[in-house]
Design a protein around this motif. Sequence first.
Motif, PDB file in Angstrom:
ATOM      1  N   VAL A 138       0.835  -1.205   0.000  1.00  0.00           N
ATOM      2  CA  VAL A 138       0.000   0.000   0.000  1.00  0.00           C
ATOM      3  C   VAL A 138       0.872   1.259   0.000  1.00  0.00           C
ATOM      4  CG1 VAL A 138      -1.752   1.268   1.327  1.00  0.00           C
ATOM      5  CG2 VAL A 138      -1.821  -1.234   1.222  1.00  0.00           C
ATOM      6  N   LEU A 139       2.071   1.161   0.509  1.00  0.00           N
ATOM      7  CA  LEU A 139       2.934   2.329   0.671  1.00  0.00           C
ATOM      8  C   LEU A 139       3.575   2.782  -0.631  1.00  0.00           C
ATOM      9  CD1 LEU A 139       4.774   1.310   3.979  1.00  0.00           C
ATOM     10  CD2 LEU A 139       2.588   2.501   3.702  1.00  0.00           C
ATOM     11  N   GLY A 140       3.508   1.972  -1.670  1.00  0.00           N
ATOM     12  CA  GLY A 140       4.207   2.293  -2.907  1.00  0.00           C
ATOM     13  C   GLY A 140       5.691   1.981  -2.769  1.00  0.00           C
ATOM     14  N   GLN A 241       8.343   4.929   5.253  1.00  0.00           N
ATOM     15  CA  GLN A 241       7.896   5.962   4.312  1.00  0.00           C
ATOM     16  C   GLN A 241       7.934   5.415   2.888  1.00  0.00           C
ATOM     17  OE1 GLN A 241      10.359   9.430   4.742  1.00  0.00           O
ATOM     18  NE2 GLN A 241      10.172   9.471   6.970  1.00  0.00           N
ATOM     19  N   GLY A 242       6.766   5.445   2.242  1.00  0.00           N
ATOM     20  CA  GLY A 242       6.680   5.084   0.836  1.00  0.00           C
ATOM     21  C   GLY A 242       6.298   6.289   0.007  1.00  0.00           C
ATOM     22  N   THR A 246       2.757   6.743   4.210  1.00  0.00           N
ATOM     23  CA  THR A 246       3.683   6.467   5.307  1.00  0.00           C
ATOM     24  C   THR A 246       2.957   5.682   6.377  1.00  0.00           C
ATOM     25  OG1 THR A 246       5.064   8.420   4.917  1.00  0.00           O
ATOM     26  CG2 THR A 246       5.061   7.526   7.150  1.00  0.00           C
ATOM     27  N   LEU A 247       3.626   4.686   6.916  1.00  0.00           N
ATOM     28  CA  LEU A 247       3.057   3.864   7.973  1.00  0.00           C
ATOM     29  C   LEU A 247       3.741   4.206   9.288  1.00  0.00           C
ATOM     30  CD1 LEU A 247       1.231   1.490   8.859  1.00  0.00           C
ATOM     31  CD2 LEU A 247       3.154  -0.039   8.349  1.00  0.00           C
ATOM     32  N   LEU A 248       2.960   4.681  10.260  1.00  0.00           N
ATOM     33  CA  LEU A 248       3.470   4.936  11.605  1.00  0.00           C
ATOM     34  C   LEU A 248       3.229   3.702  12.467  1.00  0.00           C
ATOM     35  CD1 LEU A 248       2.304   8.598  12.409  1.00  0.00           C
ATOM     36  CD2 LEU A 248       4.439   7.812  11.360  1.00  0.00           C
ATOM     37  N   LEU A 260      -1.855   4.667   8.876  1.00  0.00           N
ATOM     38  CA  LEU A 260      -1.479   4.937   7.495  1.00  0.00           C
ATOM     39  C   LEU A 260      -1.808   6.384   7.175  1.00  0.00           C
ATOM     40  CD1 LEU A 260      -2.769   1.762   5.617  1.00  0.00           C
ATOM     41  CD2 LEU A 260      -0.439   2.647   5.482  1.00  0.00           C
ATOM     42  N   LEU A 261      -0.819   7.125   6.686  1.00  0.00           N
ATOM     43  CA  LEU A 261      -1.027   8.504   6.279  1.00  0.00           C
ATOM     44  C   LEU A 261      -0.772   8.607   4.773  1.00  0.00           C
ATOM     45  CD1 LEU A 261       0.692   8.522   9.227  1.00  0.00           C
ATOM     46  CD2 LEU A 261      -0.009  10.896   9.087  1.00  0.00           C
TER      47      LEU A 261
END
Length: 339
Positions: A138-140, A241-242, A246-248, A260-261
């Motif tokens: 999902v992050l790319g 970070q993608g 970005t996944l915190l 997920l942001l």
Amino acid sequence: MIRFAVIGTNTITDKFLQAASALPDFKLCAVYSRTLARAQEYAQKNNVSLVFDSLEALADSDQIDAVYIASPNFCHAAQSILMMQHHKHVLCEKPIASNASEFQQMYDTAIKNQVILLEAMRSVFSPGFAAIRSLLPVLGTIRQVDFSFCKYSSRYDHFKEGIIENAFHPALSNAALMDIGVYCVHPLVSLFGMPASIQSSSIFLSNGFEGAGTVLLQYPDMQATLRYSKISDSYLPSQIQGEAATLLIDKIQDPQQLTLLFRDGHTENPNIPAVSNNMVYEAAEFVRLIDQLQQALENDSTDGIPSLIRHSWLKASCLELEIMDTVRKQQNILFPADH
């Protein structure tokens, strides 16, 4: 029923036994300690009658199928190898060995004796870590990873008073990297494998003990930064970070809350089952691997046995130790076990 013994009678063993009690086919049957009095005291507390103050006697016992090892780091390899040579399955606390050479000996012993060896790296068996792995697409394209675990040790105040306890004794294969940093290293290699290059920096205490450190790892298309400390606290989340999101991660050592942001501004909070003791997942995986191996042996199904013993969890343990060996070499962190 898998009958197991514990080597090590400390708070981490208490927590493991609490987790193991949730598994009906995994039963504590024996306690080992260096002194018989301590073994008896701990066994009585846990309603167990079989006690040992001899590792050789424990290894020889036909009443034990497996052991959980929570002794000091420098003991892990020798104790694990002895138990596996006597056909005991081994769940060994992190770090599983002092260095990659010791780990290779453990790995070879597990294969030779057809037993399960597993590192008790509790975080990677949890639903939170499974969720992290599933969200990577999902992050790319992933560009930056920042894993941090900094926790002021409960024993550091004693150290500052001149009382050097085991947790701050480098001769016992201890360092902030081994005790705390491993919680950052292992998840990283589980997700992304071995980096192309490693750079490191450490803070040392008066007795030569590494109290904190930072590691920068370069991959072909991304960088990872690992921060760890036994002499200070951090309250910041870890993150991946993608290019798309970005996944915190609330705590890389025990991921229970993820955020997920996305670049368009919206956020998502994946649902993760709440658990008070994440050691239950490592215990359950240990039992699952043993059960599968026993079934294969009973059915004379030799095809699957090598893959069961060489399970993927051990690959991450191997890479973890290779990275930590590199960092220790760069920082001149030497253990007696290295010679």
